[in-house]
Structure formats: structure tokens, C-alpha cells
Design a protein around this motif. Structure first.
Motif, short mmCIF file in Angstrom:
data_model
loop_
_atom_site.label_atom_id
_atom_site.label_comp_id
_atom_site.label_asym_id
_atom_site.label_seq_id
_atom_site.Cartn_x
_atom_site.Cartn_y
_atom_site.Cartn_z
N ALA A 6 0.82 -1.21 0.00
CA ALA A 6 0.00 0.00 0.00
C ALA A 6 0.85 1.26 0.00
CB ALA A 6 -0.93 0.01 1.21
N THR A 7 2.15 1.13 0.31
CA THR A 7 3.02 2.31 0.38
C THR A 7 3.57 2.71 -0.98
OG1 THR A 7 5.10 1.09 0.73
CG2 THR A 7 3.73 1.52 2.67
N SER A 31 -4.05 -1.38 2.60
CA SER A 31 -4.33 0.01 2.95
C SER A 31 -5.16 0.09 4.23
CB SER A 31 -5.06 0.68 1.79
OG SER A 31 -5.30 2.04 2.05
N ARG A 34 -3.04 -0.60 7.27
CA ARG A 34 -2.22 0.52 7.72
C ARG A 34 -3.07 1.52 8.52
NH1 ARG A 34 2.70 0.37 5.97
NH2 ARG A 34 3.13 2.55 6.47
N PRO A 76 -5.51 2.92 -4.76
CA PRO A 76 -6.30 3.40 -3.62
C PRO A 76 -6.11 4.90 -3.41
CG PRO A 76 -4.34 2.25 -2.85
CD PRO A 76 -4.33 2.13 -4.34
N VAL A 120 -10.78 4.66 -0.54
CA VAL A 120 -10.54 3.92 0.70
C VAL A 120 -11.15 4.62 1.90
CG1 VAL A 120 -8.75 3.03 2.26
CG2 VAL A 120 -8.40 2.96 -0.21
N TYR A 166 -0.90 5.44 3.87
CA TYR A 166 -2.15 4.70 3.81
C TYR A 166 -2.49 4.36 2.36
CZ TYR A 166 -3.28 6.26 8.63
OH TYR A 166 -3.28 6.50 9.98
N TYR A 167 -2.17 5.29 1.47
CA TYR A 167 -2.41 5.15 0.02
C TYR A 167 -1.60 6.26 -0.65
CZ TYR A 167 -6.22 7.71 2.35
OH TYR A 167 -6.95 8.50 3.20
#
Length: 471
Positions: A6-7, A31, A34, A76, A120, A166-167
Motif C-alpha cells: 500500500a506504500t 491500505s 495501515r 487506492p 478507501v 495509507y495510500y
């Protein structure tokens, strides 16, 4: 699939999807993981999107499997909680809207979803995007670089969510620096576009002549990609305009670019670490071939005061229907609305005349330079308890200092792009702002992209995430 998927940025995620290394359903799960891991500390998220996100991720996975991905398929993203998403709450950070369920979806959200992205979460904001850090409904959003500090406002949750990985992308709004200040304090690349370049349809109203919608991310490349998706006219927003695309010729290296270096006002209240980052940024551009030229902006000193006068007056008119419920508002917002209500028609008209004079002044400057480089904010992020910024060991009130460089763009309508330049001694990000002529976001974005290809300030990790990496 690893937990850190997700990073990744847009290109890395699209490449991972194309090679079958992961899929949008797995990335959505990562995501959300996190958010679960960090948001109790940061308080960036107001609403985690459930069924809508699940459906979008599953559709994106099907499209990748069928070989028919759209430009942002499976990426995301988040949105500031002033944008409507049908069937979800839009609180705008206010107790007055705590239970408001949107019946439409904002144009910018629809455009990003139509490009294949997966919504998200909705992110925290100061109340109605004009209140103070201590939001009365949701509480303050903390900075991932130092959780005793604020992430900035009013796109507070957007900035913290992006810095915490988070995204990769989010959409914010900016009426006096609300995209750029949190981007500066959280080490992000945030764009306040030309006024009217991005429609506000479906956003909670604030100030029709100063507020702009724009993209935020951790890199110039991702910010530029998102901007291409959200820009362009929506006739339901009478202030939005068609985005001109002819003659866009910004290139790197910037051998034919002249960068304006302003007079002393922007450096009179400016921390040495911010100035050092600014100087380093300008040196990189010079070494890459850009020219520099000193410019005078005599109206800049009044731009913050006059800009706030316009913003507060328009906000007071916008919220006049709730005047009987002032006790339910954030005290900072009440104070600002009172200031707006005290503005006479004559004073407001004089402010609009000043805006016109500022626009003419900038137009003259842009005959000689392609962009103007300014400090993004005079300091690194403020302490949440004291609401002060530290500038060379001296404490300054947050509201006095934060918009010295940003309100210029809101009042005049020109675009401003913020990007990180390094860290101060306390390990918090410093940033620079590039101010460009109307509809020339491409010049600022190209310079930022080139700078980020030569440096790694935008790749730095907040301590919160460094501990995760070490473990």
C-alpha cells in the motif's frame, strides 16, 4: 504480496498489477491494515469506506485480469471530508453535519473513480475547512513526523494519511493554503491549481472566490497524474473553466526556464532550516540549467491580510443560515466568521480591487520569469498544545505566520505547488512553493519532477514508519 504494498506510488502499483505481483483487492486490504495500525495515533481518517471500496477493488481486479485497465485502475485514494460521496457521511468536521449522509458524489471523486481508482477513506479536516486544529467533532490530526505536532490545515487528514502511506494519492481543498501548508508540514507534493481549473461540484461550500480543489501525493509524478484526471470544466460549477491543453511545452532540463527570486518580505519571518532548503532547491535548478532573476512583489505584504478578509467575509455569508447555532461551532471558526460579518461592503469592494491590482502585478512579473520560488511556510510543523511555530528559536502565533506565502495564490487565483526540500534539526520536513502563471501548472510540476529525480527529499520516511521498517 507484502504488507507494505500500500506504500507504493502510482507507477509502482500499476507495474505490480501488470506483472501479477499483487491485485487491487490485496492492496485495499493492505491500505486498511495501515489505517488500523496507525490511525488510533494519527486520527487522520473520519470514515473508512466499506462496500463501495470492495466493489471497486473487485472490478479493478477483473479489469486487470481481462487486460482492460483504466488509467488509475486499482489505485487506492482518499478524499478530504468536505467532498460528498453518495451514501456516506460528509461531516466537514462539524457537529452541525455529524450525521449528514450525502445523496450525490462530488465531481472530482467521480472522475477519479471513473479512472479506476478505489476510494478507501474520507479524511479529517478543520471545521468547514476554516476552523482550528482542535476539531470539536473529531479531534486534532497529528503529524506522522512528530505526533506532538499538527499535520496542518485544513486538509489535515489528507496530509497525515499520505505521509503515513495509507495510500498514494488524495484530494484536498485550499482557500488560504489548506493543501499546501499540510503538504509542507508533512513532506508531500501538493498543488493548489488555478482558480476554476478543477470543479467544486459536490464540495461543502466555503469561499467561492478563494477556494480551489487540488491533488496531493508524495511525489510530483503522482500529483501531476491525479491533476490530469480531476481538472476540466463542470458546468454545474459556474466558476470552473475548460482547461487549456494546447501549447503545453514545459521540459526538463529547464534550460529555457527563469525562476523568480522574491524580495525580502518572504524571508523576514522564515526559519533558517526552511531558508536552507529553499536555497538548496534553487541551486539544484540552477545546476540543471535554469536561470534566476530577482523580482519585486510589493503587494505581497498585504496579500495575507486582504486574502483573509475576503475568505472570512465569504465564509460568513456562506454560513449565515447557521448563525443561531454558533455555540456548536469551533471557537476559531466563530472568531473568523465574526471578522467576516464586520467587513463592510465598501471594505469588501476595496479588497476585490486590491485583488485586481495584485493580479496585474503578478502578470507583469510573469513577463520576465516562468515561476516564482517562495518558502512554502515560514517554519516546520507547529506544536499542537501551544499552537505556535518555532522560527529560529522564537515562538510565533500559528495563525499569524502560516499563510505568509500561500494566500498570495488564493487571492490572485494563480497556481501554487509545494514540494519537500529536506528536514530540519528536529527531523521535520521543510518545503518550497513554486508559483506559476494561470493554467501553467505544467511548468511548476515539471520543475518539481526534475528536482525529485535528482534528489530524495520526497522519499524520506517519518519516524513512525522508520520504526516499522527497522522491525
Amino acid at each position: 504480496m507484502t504488507a507494505d504494498v500500500a506504500t507504493l506510488g502510482i507507477d509502482a502499483l500499476l507495474d505490480a498489477y501488470a506483472h501479477g505481483d499483487t491485485n487491487p483487492v490485496e492492496v485495499l486490504a493492505a491500505s486498511r491494515a495501515r489505517i488500523a495500525a496507525y490511525d488510533e495515533t494519527l486520527n487522520a481518517i473520519v470514515t473508512v469506506i466499506a462496500e463501495r471500496a470492495d466493489r471497486a477493488a473487485e472490478e479493478a481486479a477483473r479489469r486487470w485480469a481481462a487486460g482492460t485497465p483504466r488509467p488509475l485502475e486499482g489505485i487506492p485514494f482518499g478524499v478530504k471530508d468536505v467532498f460528498d460521496v453518495s451514501g456516506e457521511r460528509t461531516t466537514a468536521g462539524s457537529r452541525l453535519h455529524a450525521d449528514r449522509i450525502a445523496t450525490q458524489t462530488a465531481t472530482v471523486v467521480r472522475r477519479v473513480e471513473a479512472a479506476g481508482a478505489v476510494l478507501v477513506a474520507k479524511e479529517g479536516t478543520t471545521e468547514f475547512a476554516i476552523g482550528g486544529p482542535w476539531n470539536p467533532l473529531n479531534g486534532p490530526v497529528r503529524n506522522p513526523w512528530d505526533t506532538a505536532r499538527w499535520s496542518g490545515g485544513s486538509s489535515s487528514g489528507s496530509a497525515a494519511a499520505l505521509a503515513a502511506r495509507y495510500y498514494p494519492i488524495s484530494i484536498g481543498s485550499d482557500a488560504g493554503g489548506s493543501i499546501r501548508i499540510p503538504s509542507a508540514w508533512c513532506g508531500l507534493t501538493g498543488l493548489k491549481p488555478t482558480h476554476g481549473a478543477v470543479p467544486r461540484t459536490g464540495a461543502v461550500p466555503l469561499s467561492p472566490t478563494t477556494e480551489t480543489v487540488g491533488p496531493m501525493s508524495r511525489s510530483a509524478a503522482d500529483t501531476a497524474r491525479l491533476f490530469q484526471i480531476i481538472r476540466g470544466q463542470d458546468r454545474r460549477d459556474p466558476r470552473s473553466q475548460p482547461y487549456p491543453t494546447q501549447g503545453r511545452d514545459a521540459v526538463w532540463p529547464p534550460k529555457n526556464v527563469t525562476v523568480g527570486i522574491p524580495d525580502t518580505f518572504f524571508f523576514e519571518v522564515c526559519d533558517d532550516a526552511v531558508r536552507a532548503g529553499y536555497d538548496a532547491f534553487v541551486d539544484v535548478l540552477r545546476q540543471a540549467g535554469a536561470q534566476t532573476k530577482h523580482v519585486r512583489l510589493p503587494s505581497a505584504e498585504l496579500a495575507q491580510t486582504v486574502g483573509y478578509q475576503v475568505l472570512f467575509t465569504e465564509a460568513a455569508v456562506t454560513h449565515a443560515e447557521h448563525a443561531s447555532r454558533l455555540k456548536d461551532y469551533d471557537p476559531v471558526l466563530v472568531q473568523r466568521m465574526h471578522a467576516g460579518l464586520l467587513t463592510s461592503a465598501a471594505d469588501y469592494l476595496r479588497a476585490l480591487q486590491f485583488r485586481h491590482e495584485l493580479q496585474l502585478e503578478l502578470s507583469d512579473v510573469f513577463r520576465d520569469v516562468d515561476v516564482i520560488a517562495l518558502p512554502a511556510a515560514p517554519s516546520t510543523a507547529p506544536n499542537l498544545d501551544e499552537l505556535t511555530v518555532n522560527i529560529n528559536g522564537r515562538k510565533f502565533p500559528l495563525y499569524e505566520a502560516q499563510s505568509r506565502s500561500t494566500m498570495l495564490c488564493n487571492l490572485s487565483g494563480v497556481p501554487g505547488l509545494v514540494l519537500p526540500t529536506g528536514l530540519d534539526e528536529g527531523g521535520c520536513p521543510t518545503s518550497v512553493q513554486l508559483v506559476a502563471p494561470p493554467f501553467r501548472e505544467d511548468v511548476a510540476l515539471t520543475l518539481a519532477l526534475g528536482f525529485q529525480e535528482l534528489t530524495d527529499s520526497h522519499c524520506a520516511l517519518p519516524p513512525l514508519l522508520e520504526r516499522e521498517t527497522a522491525s
